[in-house]
Scaffold this motif. Structure first.
Motif, PDB file in Angstrom:
ATOM      1  N   VAL A 171       0.774  -1.102   0.007  1.00  0.00           N
ATOM      2  CA  VAL A 171      -0.017  -0.033  -0.045  1.00  0.00           C
ATOM      3  C   VAL A 171       0.735   1.345   0.101  1.00  0.00           C
ATOM      4  N   VAL A 172       1.903   1.184   0.736  1.00  0.00           N
ATOM      5  CA  VAL A 172       2.788   2.518   0.816  1.00  0.00           C
ATOM      6  C   VAL A 172       3.491   2.689  -0.422  1.00  0.00           C
ATOM      7  N   ILE A 173       3.769   1.483  -1.028  1.00  0.00           N
ATOM      8  CA  ILE A 173       4.817   1.859  -2.366  1.00  0.00           C
ATOM      9  C   ILE A 173       3.816   2.318  -3.384  1.00  0.00           C
ATOM     10  N   VAL A 174       2.601   1.818  -3.482  1.00  0.00           N
ATOM     11  CA  VAL A 174       1.444   2.047  -4.686  1.00  0.00           C
ATOM     12  C   VAL A 174       1.271   3.582  -4.116  1.00  0.00           C
ATOM     13  N   LEU A 175       0.616   4.099  -3.157  1.00  0.00           N
ATOM     14  CA  LEU A 175       0.469   5.507  -2.792  1.00  0.00           C
ATOM     15  C   LEU A 175       1.726   6.361  -3.046  1.00  0.00           C
ATOM     16  N   ASN A 176       2.934   6.002  -2.997  1.00  0.00           N
ATOM     17  CA  ASN A 176       3.887   6.648  -3.079  1.00  0.00           C
ATOM     18  C   ASN A 176       3.956   6.940  -4.829  1.00  0.00           C
ATOM     19  N   ARG A 177       4.090   5.700  -5.513  1.00  0.00           N
ATOM     20  CA  ARG A 177       4.199   5.735  -7.010  1.00  0.00           C
ATOM     21  C   ARG A 177       3.264   6.685  -7.547  1.00  0.00           C
ATOM     22  N   MET A 178       1.987   6.560  -7.025  1.00  0.00           N
ATOM     23  CA  MET A 178       0.890   7.222  -7.580  1.00  0.00           C
ATOM     24  C   MET A 178       0.948   8.667  -7.437  1.00  0.00           C
ATOM     25  N   GLY A 179       1.747   9.120  -6.644  1.00  0.00           N
ATOM     26  CA  GLY A 179       2.040  10.489  -6.252  1.00  0.00           C
ATOM     27  C   GLY A 179       0.963  10.956  -4.997  1.00  0.00           C
ATOM     28  N   VAL A 180       0.385  10.007  -4.477  1.00  0.00           N
ATOM     29  CA  VAL A 180      -0.480  10.501  -3.464  1.00  0.00           C
ATOM     30  C   VAL A 180       0.161  11.058  -2.360  1.00  0.00           C
ATOM     31  N   VAL A 181       1.212  10.427  -1.807  1.00  0.00           N
ATOM     32  CA  VAL A 181       2.115  10.632  -0.695  1.00  0.00           C
ATOM     33  C   VAL A 181       3.626  10.715  -1.076  1.00  0.00           C
ATOM     34  N   SER A 182       4.418  11.839  -0.632  1.00  0.00           N
ATOM     35  CA  SER A 182       5.629  11.675  -1.116  1.00  0.00           C
ATOM     36  C   SER A 182       6.505  10.908   0.196  1.00  0.00           C
ATOM     37  N   LEU A 183       7.825  10.648  -0.008  1.00  0.00           N
ATOM     38  CA  LEU A 183       8.291  10.050   0.878  1.00  0.00           C
ATOM     39  C   LEU A 183       8.437  10.729   2.177  1.00  0.00           C
ATOM     40  N   GLU A 184       8.854  12.237   2.115  1.00  0.00           N
ATOM     41  CA  GLU A 184       8.751  13.110   3.271  1.00  0.00           C
ATOM     42  C   GLU A 184       7.510  12.929   4.181  1.00  0.00           C
ATOM     43  N   GLN A 185       6.370  12.883   3.274  1.00  0.00           N
ATOM     44  CA  GLN A 185       5.124  12.756   4.093  1.00  0.00           C
ATOM     45  C   GLN A 185       5.043  11.425   4.922  1.00  0.00           C
ATOM     46  N   LEU A 186       5.405  10.351   4.100  1.00  0.00           N
ATOM     47  CA  LEU A 186       5.252   9.141   4.762  1.00  0.00           C
ATOM     48  C   LEU A 186       6.382   8.977   6.068  1.00  0.00           C
ATOM     49  N   ARG A 187       7.245   9.564   5.970  1.00  0.00           N
ATOM     50  CA  ARG A 187       8.288   9.839   7.115  1.00  0.00           C
ATOM     51  C   ARG A 187       7.691  10.399   8.177  1.00  0.00           C
ATOM     52  N   ARG A 188       7.016  11.844   7.936  1.00  0.00           N
ATOM     53  CA  ARG A 188       6.477  12.680   9.016  1.00  0.00           C
ATOM     54  C   ARG A 188       5.185  11.844   9.569  1.00  0.00           C
ATOM     55  N   ALA A 189       4.324  11.035   8.943  1.00  0.00           N
ATOM     56  CA  ALA A 189       3.359  10.370   9.299  1.00  0.00           C
ATOM     57  C   ALA A 189       3.650   9.230  10.203  1.00  0.00           C
ATOM     58  N   ARG A 190       5.101   8.975  10.587  1.00  0.00           N
ATOM     59  CA  ARG A 190       5.377   7.806  11.326  1.00  0.00           C
ATOM     60  C   ARG A 190       4.745   7.598  12.617  1.00  0.00           C
ATOM     61  N   SER A 191       4.633   8.770  13.175  1.00  0.00           N
ATOM     62  CA  SER A 191       4.208   8.681  14.775  1.00  0.00           C
ATOM     63  C   SER A 191       2.677   8.365  14.925  1.00  0.00           C
ATOM     64  N   TYR A 192       2.061   8.957  13.756  1.00  0.00           N
ATOM     65  CA  TYR A 192       0.644   8.601  13.775  1.00  0.00           C
ATOM     66  C   TYR A 192       0.362   7.229  13.307  1.00  0.00           C
ATOM     67  N   VAL A 193       1.229   6.607  12.530  1.00  0.00           N
ATOM     68  CA  VAL A 193       1.104   5.180  12.336  1.00  0.00           C
ATOM     69  C   VAL A 193       1.324   4.248  13.243  1.00  0.00           C
ATOM     70  N   ILE A 194       2.314   4.720  14.357  1.00  0.00           N
ATOM     71  CA  ILE A 194       2.582   3.783  15.470  1.00  0.00           C
ATOM     72  C   ILE A 194       1.434   3.780  16.333  1.00  0.00           C
ATOM     73  N   VAL A 195       0.773   5.203  16.505  1.00  0.00           N
ATOM     74  CA  VAL A 195      -0.414   5.011  17.639  1.00  0.00           C
ATOM     75  C   VAL A 195      -1.703   4.439  16.719  1.00  0.00           C
ATOM     76  N   GLY A 196      -1.837   4.446  15.519  1.00  0.00           N
ATOM     77  CA  GLY A 196      -2.878   3.844  14.689  1.00  0.00           C
ATOM     78  C   GLY A 196      -2.723   2.362  15.039  1.00  0.00           C
ATOM     79  N   ALA A 197      -1.439   1.863  14.840  1.00  0.00           N
ATOM     80  CA  ALA A 197      -1.214   0.439  14.774  1.00  0.00           C
ATOM     81  C   ALA A 197      -1.658   0.044  15.953  1.00  0.00           C
ATOM     82  N   PHE A 198      -1.587   0.407  16.884  1.00  0.00           N
ATOM     83  CA  PHE A 198      -1.924   0.133  18.462  1.00  0.00           C
ATOM     84  C   PHE A 198      -3.335   0.071  18.541  1.00  0.00           C
TER      85      PHE A 198
END
Length: 242
Positions: A171-198
Protein backbone atom coordinates in the motif's frame (compact mmCIF):
# COMPACT_ATOMS: atom_id res chain seq x y z
CA UNK A 1 -2.20 -1.83 -27.33
CA UNK A 2 -4.86 -3.20 -29.68
CA UNK A 3 -8.45 -2.29 -28.84
CA UNK A 4 -10.93 -5.16 -28.92
CA UNK A 5 -14.74 -5.20 -28.82
CA UNK A 6 -16.38 -5.39 -25.39
CA UNK A 7 -17.88 -8.79 -26.20
CA UNK A 8 -14.41 -10.23 -26.76
CA UNK A 9 -13.30 -8.98 -23.34
CA UNK A 10 -16.40 -10.44 -21.68
CA UNK A 11 -15.82 -13.83 -23.29
CA UNK A 12 -12.18 -13.74 -22.21
CA UNK A 13 -13.22 -12.79 -18.67
CA UNK A 14 -15.71 -15.66 -18.52
CA UNK A 15 -13.05 -18.10 -19.74
CA UNK A 16 -10.57 -16.94 -17.09
CA UNK A 17 -13.18 -17.12 -14.31
CA UNK A 18 -14.16 -20.65 -15.34
CA UNK A 19 -10.51 -21.71 -15.20
CA UNK A 20 -10.10 -20.13 -11.76
CA UNK A 21 -13.15 -21.91 -10.38
CA UNK A 22 -12.13 -25.18 -12.05
CA UNK A 23 -8.70 -24.95 -10.46
CA UNK A 24 -10.16 -24.42 -6.99
CA UNK A 25 -12.65 -27.26 -7.40
CA UNK A 26 -10.01 -29.69 -8.66
CA UNK A 27 -7.80 -29.03 -5.64
CA UNK A 28 -10.83 -29.23 -3.34
CA UNK A 29 -11.81 -32.60 -4.81
CA UNK A 30 -8.27 -33.87 -4.25
CA UNK A 31 -8.27 -32.70 -0.60
CA UNK A 32 -11.85 -33.62 0.30
CA UNK A 33 -10.92 -37.01 1.74
CA UNK A 34 -8.69 -35.31 4.32
CA UNK A 35 -11.16 -32.60 5.34
CA UNK A 36 -11.22 -33.77 8.95
CA UNK A 37 -7.44 -33.85 9.19
CA UNK A 38 -7.18 -30.38 7.67
CA UNK A 39 -9.61 -28.96 10.22
CA UNK A 40 -7.74 -30.71 13.02
CA UNK A 41 -4.55 -29.03 11.81
CA UNK A 42 -6.30 -25.66 11.87
CA UNK A 43 -7.63 -26.33 15.38
CA UNK A 44 -4.33 -27.58 16.80
CA UNK A 45 -3.27 -24.23 18.35
CA UNK A 46 -6.42 -24.33 20.52
CA UNK A 47 -6.45 -28.07 21.12
CA UNK A 48 -2.88 -27.92 22.43
CA UNK A 49 -3.88 -25.59 25.30
CA UNK A 50 -7.19 -27.20 26.27
CA UNK A 51 -7.22 -28.93 29.68
CA UNK A 52 -6.84 -32.70 29.73
CA UNK A 53 -10.07 -34.38 28.66
CA UNK A 54 -11.53 -31.19 27.14
CA UNK A 55 -12.50 -30.93 23.49
CA UNK A 56 -14.23 -28.65 21.02
CA UNK A 57 -17.99 -28.92 20.49
CA UNK A 58 -20.49 -28.53 17.66
CA UNK A 59 -23.74 -26.80 18.60
CA UNK A 60 -25.15 -26.97 15.08
CA UNK A 61 -26.31 -30.34 13.75
CA UNK A 62 -24.60 -29.88 10.37
CA UNK A 63 -21.44 -28.19 11.70
CA UNK A 64 -19.33 -31.40 11.95
CA UNK A 65 -19.81 -31.87 8.21
CA UNK A 66 -19.81 -28.34 6.82
CA UNK A 67 -17.08 -26.71 8.91
CA UNK A 68 -14.29 -29.07 7.70
CA UNK A 69 -15.66 -28.56 4.18
CA UNK A 70 -15.29 -24.77 4.55
CA UNK A 71 -11.74 -25.13 5.82
CA UNK A 72 -10.82 -27.47 2.96
CA UNK A 73 -12.32 -25.06 0.44
CA UNK A 74 -10.22 -22.27 1.90
CA UNK A 75 -7.09 -24.41 1.65
CA UNK A 76 -8.01 -25.33 -1.93
CA UNK A 77 -8.26 -21.63 -2.77
CA UNK A 78 -4.81 -20.98 -1.30
CA UNK A 79 -3.22 -23.97 -3.01
CA UNK A 80 -4.71 -22.97 -6.39
CA UNK A 81 -3.54 -19.35 -6.06
CA UNK A 82 -0.78 -19.75 -8.67
CA UNK A 83 -3.40 -20.72 -11.25
CA UNK A 84 -5.71 -17.90 -10.11
CA UNK A 85 -2.95 -15.31 -10.34
CA UNK A 86 -1.91 -16.56 -13.74
CA UNK A 87 -5.47 -16.22 -15.05
CA UNK A 88 -5.77 -12.72 -13.63
CA UNK A 89 -2.45 -11.71 -15.13
CA UNK A 90 -3.28 -13.26 -18.51
CA UNK A 91 -6.47 -11.21 -18.61
CA UNK A 92 -5.04 -7.81 -17.62
CA UNK A 93 -1.51 -8.00 -19.06
CA UNK A 94 -2.46 -7.35 -22.73
CA UNK A 95 -3.95 -4.00 -21.71
CA UNK A 96 -0.88 -2.79 -19.81
CA UNK A 97 2.13 -0.82 -20.98
CA UNK A 98 5.59 -2.27 -20.48
CA UNK A 99 6.42 0.00 -17.51
CA UNK A 100 3.08 -0.89 -15.89
CA UNK A 101 3.86 -4.59 -16.22
CA UNK A 102 7.26 -4.09 -14.61
CA UNK A 103 5.57 -2.49 -11.59
CA UNK A 104 2.35 -4.48 -11.24
CA UNK A 105 3.75 -8.01 -11.59
CA UNK A 106 6.17 -7.71 -8.64
CA UNK A 107 3.50 -5.97 -6.55
CA UNK A 108 0.97 -8.70 -7.33
CA UNK A 109 3.42 -11.43 -6.38
CA UNK A 110 4.52 -9.55 -3.26
CA UNK A 111 0.92 -9.03 -2.16
CA UNK A 112 0.19 -12.74 -2.21
CA UNK A 113 3.44 -13.66 -0.47
CA UNK A 114 2.91 -11.04 2.23
CA UNK A 115 -0.70 -12.09 2.84
CA UNK A 116 0.35 -15.72 3.23
CA UNK A 117 3.18 -14.60 5.51
CA UNK A 118 0.64 -12.77 7.65
CA UNK A 119 -1.50 -15.89 7.93
CA UNK A 120 1.54 -17.99 8.86
CA UNK A 121 2.57 -15.42 11.46
CA UNK A 122 -0.88 -15.58 13.01
CA UNK A 123 -1.02 -19.38 13.02
CA UNK A 124 2.45 -20.18 14.33
CA UNK A 125 3.12 -17.24 16.65
CA UNK A 126 -0.07 -15.40 17.57
CA UNK A 127 -2.58 -18.22 18.03
CA UNK A 128 -0.53 -20.10 20.66
CA UNK A 129 -0.19 -16.87 22.64
CA UNK A 130 -3.85 -15.89 22.32
CA UNK A 131 -5.28 -19.30 23.15
CA UNK A 132 -2.76 -19.82 25.93
CA UNK A 133 -3.88 -16.52 27.47
CA UNK A 134 -7.59 -17.36 27.12
CA UNK A 135 -7.03 -20.79 28.63
CA UNK A 136 -5.10 -19.28 31.55
CA UNK A 137 -7.81 -16.73 32.39
CA UNK A 138 -10.71 -19.18 32.16
CA UNK A 139 -12.35 -19.14 35.64
CA UNK A 140 -12.17 -22.27 37.73
CA UNK A 141 -15.22 -24.46 37.24
CA UNK A 142 -15.79 -23.18 33.67
CA UNK A 143 -15.18 -25.63 30.83
CA UNK A 144 -13.41 -24.08 27.86
CA UNK A 145 -15.42 -25.88 25.15
CA UNK A 146 -15.31 -23.80 21.95
CA UNK A 147 -17.83 -24.33 19.15
CA UNK A 148 -16.05 -25.39 15.95
CA UNK A 149 -18.03 -22.97 13.76
CA UNK A 150 -17.28 -19.99 16.02
CA UNK A 151 -13.65 -21.05 16.19
CA UNK A 152 -13.48 -21.04 12.40
CA UNK A 153 -15.00 -17.53 12.28
CA UNK A 154 -12.48 -16.29 14.84
CA UNK A 155 -9.53 -17.84 13.03
CA UNK A 156 -10.60 -16.48 9.64
CA UNK A 157 -11.00 -13.02 11.13
CA UNK A 158 -7.48 -13.19 12.56
CA UNK A 159 -6.09 -14.50 9.27
CA UNK A 160 -7.65 -11.58 7.40
CA UNK A 161 -6.45 -9.06 10.00
CA UNK A 162 -2.84 -10.23 9.89
CA UNK A 163 -2.90 -10.85 6.14
CA UNK A 164 -4.10 -7.29 5.49
CA UNK A 165 -1.58 -5.94 8.00
CA UNK A 166 1.25 -7.56 6.09
CA UNK A 167 0.06 -5.76 2.93
CA UNK A 168 1.15 -2.41 4.36
CA UNK A 169 4.42 -2.23 2.34
CA UNK A 170 2.51 -2.73 -0.91
CA UNK A 171 0.00 0.00 0.00
CA UNK A 172 2.82 2.40 0.90
CA UNK A 173 4.67 1.73 -2.36
CA UNK A 174 1.53 2.12 -4.50
CA UNK A 175 0.50 5.38 -2.81
CA UNK A 176 4.00 6.75 -3.27
CA UNK A 177 4.28 5.69 -6.92
CA UNK A 178 0.87 7.21 -7.69
CA UNK A 179 2.01 10.51 -6.22
CA UNK A 180 -0.59 10.51 -3.47
CA UNK A 181 2.06 10.85 -0.75
CA UNK A 182 5.74 11.69 -0.91
CA UNK A 183 8.54 9.97 0.97
CA UNK A 184 8.82 12.98 3.27
CA UNK A 185 5.09 12.81 4.07
CA UNK A 186 5.40 9.10 4.79
CA UNK A 187 8.26 9.75 7.19
CA UNK A 188 6.40 12.56 8.94
CA UNK A 189 3.35 10.29 9.40
CA UNK A 190 5.43 7.72 11.29
CA UNK A 191 4.21 8.74 14.76
CA UNK A 192 0.56 8.63 13.64
CA UNK A 193 1.08 5.20 12.13
CA UNK A 194 2.52 3.85 15.38
CA UNK A 195 -0.46 5.14 17.38
CA UNK A 196 -2.89 3.87 14.74
CA UNK A 197 -1.21 0.45 14.75
CA UNK A 198 -1.85 0.01 18.46
CA UNK A 199 -5.43 1.27 18.13
CA UNK A 200 -6.13 -1.22 15.33
CA UNK A 201 -4.46 -4.01 17.31
CA UNK A 202 -6.61 -3.21 20.35
CA UNK A 203 -9.76 -3.49 18.22
CA UNK A 204 -8.86 -6.58 16.20
CA UNK A 205 -7.06 -8.83 18.68
CA UNK A 206 -8.22 -10.33 22.00
CA UNK A 207 -7.77 -8.13 25.08
CA UNK A 208 -4.30 -9.30 26.08
CA UNK A 209 -1.38 -6.92 25.68
CA UNK A 210 1.00 -9.47 24.13
CA UNK A 211 -1.23 -10.33 21.16
CA UNK A 212 -1.90 -6.63 20.57
CA UNK A 213 1.83 -5.95 20.48
CA UNK A 214 2.29 -8.89 18.09
CA UNK A 215 -0.01 -7.15 15.60
CA UNK A 216 0.97 -3.52 16.19
CA UNK A 217 4.75 -3.95 16.02
CA UNK A 218 4.77 -5.86 12.69
CA UNK A 219 2.37 -3.26 11.25
CA UNK A 220 4.76 -0.47 12.18
CA UNK A 221 7.86 -2.36 10.96
CA UNK A 222 6.17 -3.19 7.66
CA UNK A 223 5.29 0.48 7.23
CA UNK A 224 8.97 1.32 7.69
CA UNK A 225 9.87 -1.40 5.19
CA UNK A 226 7.43 0.16 2.70
CA UNK A 227 9.17 3.53 3.09
CA UNK A 228 12.57 1.93 2.48
CA UNK A 229 11.34 0.08 -0.61
CA UNK A 230 9.67 3.23 -1.97
CA UNK A 231 12.98 5.07 -1.64
CA UNK A 232 14.81 2.25 -3.43
CA UNK A 233 12.25 2.16 -6.26
CA UNK A 234 12.32 5.94 -6.73
CA UNK A 235 16.12 6.17 -6.74
CA UNK A 236 16.72 5.07 -10.38
CA UNK A 237 14.19 7.56 -11.75
CA UNK A 238 15.66 10.34 -9.62
CA UNK A 239 19.19 9.54 -10.84
CA UNK A 240 18.00 9.40 -14.43
CA UNK A 241 16.40 12.84 -14.08
CA UNK A 242 19.61 14.22 -12.65
Amino acid sequence: MNEQPLLVHLIELRTRLVRVVAGVLLVFAALFHWSGDIYHLLARPLLDVLPAGASMIATDVTAPFFVPIKVTLLVAFLVSLPNTLYQVWAFVAPGLYAHEKRLILPLLFSSVVLFLAGMAFAYFLVFPVVFGFLSAVTPEGVAMATDIDKYLSFVLGMFVAFGVTFEVPVVVIVLNRMGVVSLEQLRRARSYVIVGAFVIAAIVTPPDVLSQIMLAVPLWLLYEFGIVMSAVINRPSAEKTA
